[in-house]
Scaffold this active site. Structure first.
Site, mmCIF file in Angstrom:
data_model
loop_
_atom_site.group_PDB
_atom_site.id
_atom_site.type_symbol
_atom_site.label_atom_id
_atom_site.label_comp_id
_atom_site.label_asym_id
_atom_site.label_seq_id
_atom_site.Cartn_x
_atom_site.Cartn_y
_atom_site.Cartn_z
ATOM 1 N N HIS A 272 0.840 -1.195 0.000
ATOM 2 C CA HIS A 272 0.000 0.000 0.000
ATOM 3 C C HIS A 272 0.881 1.252 0.000
ATOM 4 O O HIS A 272 1.534 1.568 0.994
ATOM 5 C CB HIS A 272 -0.907 -0.025 1.238
ATOM 6 N N LYS B 221 -3.115 0.247 -15.952
ATOM 7 C CA LYS B 221 -2.822 -0.588 -17.115
ATOM 8 C C LYS B 221 -2.678 -2.047 -16.692
ATOM 9 O O LYS B 221 -2.617 -2.372 -15.512
ATOM 10 C CB LYS B 221 -1.541 -0.106 -17.793
#
Length: 361
Positions: free
Chosen positions: A44, A198
């Site tokens: 994270h 992506k």
């Protein structure tokens, strides 16, 4: 929204689900039923880069923010700050939390798999006592760890813990490079690729969806390993030495001709009698078998690797990627059950229990 006082109340209070793509967990019937407890570790990149350890306990993921990530070096003690419980559907979240929202930043599914407590103490009791010993069977992390709660200071706003690797066959003393494996186990993407939106999305593991085959494949590949790693819980307590006569076919087949002759059933009865002594030498060690299906005067064969039809409780241990797993007998009932397979000799390794590369005493 969940009612006040529910396990996810803090989780919901901190998030605006009109802005973030994180799952709310409310009315979510997509969570798949699992035969084992699941765990997820998410990398994270928020205000500070950290790793979130999430253990399935009950209907939620109990969660800790591990500042520097988990280590396979037993000498490394990593700070794990307890945070709010998360919904189980969060285990499949990989993407970007909008800037300005709680936890804003990129989230990667760094590792995932199954876990089991290492003792028979109830999980909630272990958490209340401040020490949870656990076994992880993931794609990157394996073996035993322990979460130890630190004494709370008046200035602490949350519960602080340490997570430490146990010394076992998966430990790497003096080496701490596991975090170099820095791609998502759910999509193969890097943090940069995820941040740019992506690459292919994460395959589901906790929730059902279009790609439920990924979950089924993971379970099939991992279930045998978690059985092996959960057997390691018995190392300290010692093996079970209680056994009963198993169901057998051709129990009157003569294995040792002579006067008197000895049958398969009598072999099983003998193994029950000697199990307390034999298990001292078999428990936690790879073991090769000699089988004589038609008796010792006929053809024998040597078995050291798993074969179809063997007892489900017969454990396996993998030493490296070059060799097939070896057999291991960890309880008396498994030992006795092998009479059905006409096992007339047992050859355990002279190694330390559950440490096949360490010479035995």
């Amino acid at each position: 929204m969940p009612r006040r006082g529910s396990q996810l109340a803090d989780y919901h209070t901190k998030r605006d689900f009109a802005r973030t793509g994180e799952p709310s967990g409310v009315g979510d019937n997509r969570v798949a039923i699992s035969p084992h407890l699941r765990f997820v570790i998410q990398k994270h990149d928020a205000t500070r880069l950290h790793y979130d350890l999430r253990l399935e306990i009950g209907d939620v993921f109990k969660s800790w923010a591990v500042t520097h990530g988990l280590s396979l070096d037993p000498s490394e003690k990593r700070l794990a700050v307890e945070v709010e419980d998360h919904p189980l559907a969060y285990g499949d979240f990989e993407g970007t939390i909008p800037k300005g929202e709680y936890g804003g930043g990129t989230v990667m599914i760094w590792d995932r798999g199954f876990w089991a407590p290492e003792t028979d103490t109830p999980i909630q009791q272990s958490l209340r006592d401040g020490e949870l010993k656990l076994i992880l069977a993931g794609q990157k992390l394996h073996g035993g760890f322990v979460l130890v709660r630190l004494k709370r200071r008046s200035s602490d706003r949350t519960e602080n813990w340490l997570i430490i690797k146990h010394r076992d066959q998966w430990a790497t003393p003096g080496t701490d490079d596991i975090l170099d494996q820095d791609r998502s186990v759910a999509s193969g993407r890097t943090m940069e690729t995820i941040a740019n939106g992506k690459g292919k999305p994460a395959t589901p593991f906790v929730t059902t969806g279009r790609d439920i085959a990924a979950t089924a494949q993971w379970d099939a590949a991992t279930s045998s390993r978690i059985r092996r790693e959960t057997a390691a819980r018995k190392q300290d307590a010692g093996p079970s030495i209680e056994a009963r006569l198993p169901r057998m076919t051709n129990s009157d087949r003569v294995l040792w001709p002579g006067d008197p002759s000895i049958t398969k059933r009598e072999l099983a009865e003998y193994l029950i009698a000697v199990a307390p002594r034999m298990m001292r030498h078999l428990h936690g060690r790879p073991c090769s078998l000699v089988r004589a299906p038609d008796g010792i005067d006929d053809e024998h064969f040597f078995q050291r690797h798993p074969m179809p039809g063997q007892p489900a409780s017969l454990a396996t241990v993998r030493l490296d990627r070059r060799h097939a797993p070896y057999l291991e007998i960890d309880d008396a009932q498994t030992l006795v059950d092998l009479a059905q397979f006409s096992v007339c000799e047992f050859h355990p390794w002279n190694s330390a229990p559950f440490q096949p590369t360490v010479p035995g005493a």
